[in-house]
Design an enzyme around this catalytic site. Structure first.
Site, mmCIF file in Angstrom:
data_model
loop_
_atom_site.group_PDB
_atom_site.id
_atom_site.type_symbol
_atom_site.label_atom_id
_atom_site.label_comp_id
_atom_site.label_asym_id
_atom_site.label_seq_id
_atom_site.Cartn_x
_atom_site.Cartn_y
_atom_site.Cartn_z
ATOM 1 N N ASN A 9 1.028 -1.131 -0.033
ATOM 2 C CA ASN A 9 0.110 -0.005 0.052
ATOM 3 C C ASN A 9 0.915 1.156 0.063
ATOM 4 O O ASN A 9 1.530 1.630 1.070
ATOM 5 C CB ASN A 9 -1.012 -0.033 1.243
ATOM 6 C CG ASN A 9 -1.769 1.315 1.378
ATOM 7 O OD1 ASN A 9 -1.855 2.017 0.472
ATOM 8 N ND2 ASN A 9 -2.325 1.525 2.406
ATOM 9 N N LYS A 11 0.166 4.196 -0.272
ATOM 10 C CA LYS A 11 -0.478 5.563 0.521
ATOM 11 C C LYS A 11 -0.400 6.732 -0.456
ATOM 12 O O LYS A 11 -0.143 6.331 -1.756
ATOM 13 C CB LYS A 11 0.148 5.535 1.875
ATOM 14 C CG LYS A 11 -0.154 4.410 2.737
ATOM 15 C CD LYS A 11 0.046 4.699 4.190
ATOM 16 C CE LYS A 11 -0.091 3.135 4.846
ATOM 17 N NZ LYS A 11 -0.229 3.250 6.330
ATOM 18 N N HIS A 94 -9.295 1.567 5.032
ATOM 19 C CA HIS A 94 -8.148 1.495 5.487
ATOM 20 C C HIS A 94 -8.191 2.418 6.817
ATOM 21 O O HIS A 94 -9.110 3.503 6.977
ATOM 22 C CB HIS A 94 -7.177 2.110 4.838
ATOM 23 C CG HIS A 94 -5.859 2.168 5.325
ATOM 24 N ND1 HIS A 94 -5.475 3.047 6.147
ATOM 25 C CD2 HIS A 94 -4.807 1.086 5.173
ATOM 26 C CE1 HIS A 94 -4.040 2.711 6.556
ATOM 27 N NE2 HIS A 94 -3.724 1.493 5.955
ATOM 28 N N GLU A 96 -6.740 4.913 7.958
ATOM 29 C CA GLU A 96 -6.680 6.555 7.511
ATOM 30 C C GLU A 96 -7.780 6.948 6.820
ATOM 31 O O GLU A 96 -8.170 8.119 7.011
ATOM 32 C CB GLU A 96 -5.574 6.494 6.585
ATOM 33 C CG GLU A 96 -4.176 6.183 7.480
ATOM 34 C CD GLU A 96 -2.837 5.669 6.992
ATOM 35 O OE1 GLU A 96 -2.866 5.680 5.638
ATOM 36 O OE2 GLU A 96 -2.085 5.051 7.590
ATOM 37 N N GLU A 165 -5.346 -4.896 10.461
ATOM 38 C CA GLU A 165 -4.303 -3.772 10.730
ATOM 39 C C GLU A 165 -4.595 -2.936 12.124
ATOM 40 O O GLU A 165 -5.367 -1.818 12.057
ATOM 41 C CB GLU A 165 -4.367 -2.687 9.622
ATOM 42 C CG GLU A 165 -4.037 -3.184 8.153
ATOM 43 C CD GLU A 165 -3.381 -2.368 7.351
ATOM 44 O OE1 GLU A 165 -2.492 -2.611 6.687
ATOM 45 O OE2 GLU A 165 -3.913 -1.354 6.995
ATOM 46 N N GLY A 171 2.495 2.411 10.688
ATOM 47 C CA GLY A 171 3.787 3.360 10.650
ATOM 48 C C GLY A 171 4.465 3.719 11.691
ATOM 49 O O GLY A 171 5.116 4.879 11.780
ATOM 50 N N SER A 209 3.349 -2.129 10.435
ATOM 51 C CA SER A 209 4.764 -2.248 10.416
ATOM 52 C C SER A 209 5.409 -3.749 10.220
ATOM 53 O O SER A 209 6.236 -4.025 10.899
ATOM 54 C CB SER A 209 5.227 -1.900 11.887
ATOM 55 O OG SER A 209 4.969 -0.763 12.190
HETATM 56 P P1 13P Z 1 2.928 0.287 7.584
HETATM 57 O O1 13P Z 1 3.605 -1.031 7.135
HETATM 58 O O2 13P Z 1 3.998 1.645 7.193
HETATM 59 O O3 13P Z 1 2.976 0.291 8.855
HETATM 60 O O4 13P Z 1 1.716 0.405 7.195
HETATM 61 C C1 13P Z 1 0.836 -0.428 7.176
HETATM 62 C C2 13P Z 1 -0.458 -0.243 6.378
HETATM 63 O O5 13P Z 1 -1.242 1.022 6.686
HETATM 64 C C3 13P Z 1 -0.697 -0.742 5.146
HETATM 65 O O6 13P Z 1 -2.141 -0.418 4.773
#
Ligand code: 13P
Length: 247
Positions: A9, A11, A94, A96, A165, A171, A209
């Site tokens: 992803n 982002k 997601h 976010e 997640e 992150g 992560s």
């Molecule tokens: P990270 O791997 O950067 O923690 O992000 C995970 C994520 O949100 C994947 O959709």
């Protein structure tokens, strides 16, 4: 045995120049992996990535989709539009999007349904915040989020991918332990089994992560069928190491 799925992803990262370097490095190193591989890219780069990935083992995904079919929804992108770029997956719900764009369980479920009806596999994200975990509500939260998707999608639920997640792991560099992740995956699997006779074939990804160092132990858990990778999917060597761990 079902193949695992490693999905990147990206982002809101990338540029025409950066994407080209990244995908070319991935294509040079990916070979014939023993798992499925996808990258979920910003929508404006779908055409570029489709061209770069044509004929390769790396499939294409998007990061969000409209719950509507077409019409006066300024800024939205329909599943049919995504499908024109050879898309296989779309991430929905997601954290976010839930957090910064107010997406509800019901909206996420409707997006998953709209994607499915267009022949795109939704990667439905669920996960608890740190406060919810500390209050002992992890299971309740993820079950509530998944229940909405099961309710709306009925027997089609066996066609979705689910990504657990934990918000506190995204992150932050603070991954869930393999045991913590497996525990929640087992809860989700049981919920899916109660809803569908085909639940065993549903892929349950872990995200938060996941990196080159911890992928192996996370991916060795019984109910972890792959990963949804943020930061580590932006570095070809790390992403390739995770793909190797899943193969
Ligand atoms: P990270 O791997 O950067 O923690 O992000 C995970 C994520 O949100 C994947 O959709």
């Amino acid at each position: 045995m079902k193949k695992k799925l490693i999905a990147g992803n990206w982002k809101m990262n990338g540029s025409l120049a950066v994407n080209e370097v990244l995908l070319k490095a991935m294509l040079a190193g990916v070979g014939r992996p023993g798992c499925q591989v996808a990258v979920c890219v910003p929508a404006v780069y779908l055409a570029q990535c489709q061209a770069l990935l044509a004929g390769s083992v790396i499939e294409l995904g998007a990061q969000d989709v409209s719950s509507h079919e077409s019409g006066a929804y300024t800024g939205e992108i329909s599943p049919a539009m995504l499908k024109e770029f050879g898309l296989r997956y779309v991430i929905v719900g997601h954290s976010e999007r839930r957090q910064y764009h107010g997406e509800t369980d019901e909206l996420v479920a409707a997006k998953a349904q709209r994607a499915l009806s267009t022949g795109i596999t939704p990667i439905v994200c669920v996960g608890e915040t740190l406060a919810e975990r500390e209050a002992g509500h992890t299971e309740d939260v993820v079950k509530r989020q998944l229940a909405a998707v099961i309710h709306t999608n009925g027997h089609c639920i066996s066609e979705v991918v689910v990504a657990y997640e934990p918000v506190w792991a995204i992150g932050t560099g603070l991954s869930a332990t393999a045991e913590q992740a497996q525990q929640v995956h087992a809860v989700l699997r049981a919920q899916l089994k109660a809803a569908s006779p085909n639940a065993d074939r549903i892929k349950l990804l872990y995200g938060g992560s996941m990196n080159a160092a911890n992928a192996q132990s996370l991916l060795s858990q019984a109910d972890i069928d792959g990963g949804l990778i943020g930061g580590a999917s932006l570095k070809a060597s790390d992403f390739l190491t995770i793909i190797a761990a899943a193969s």
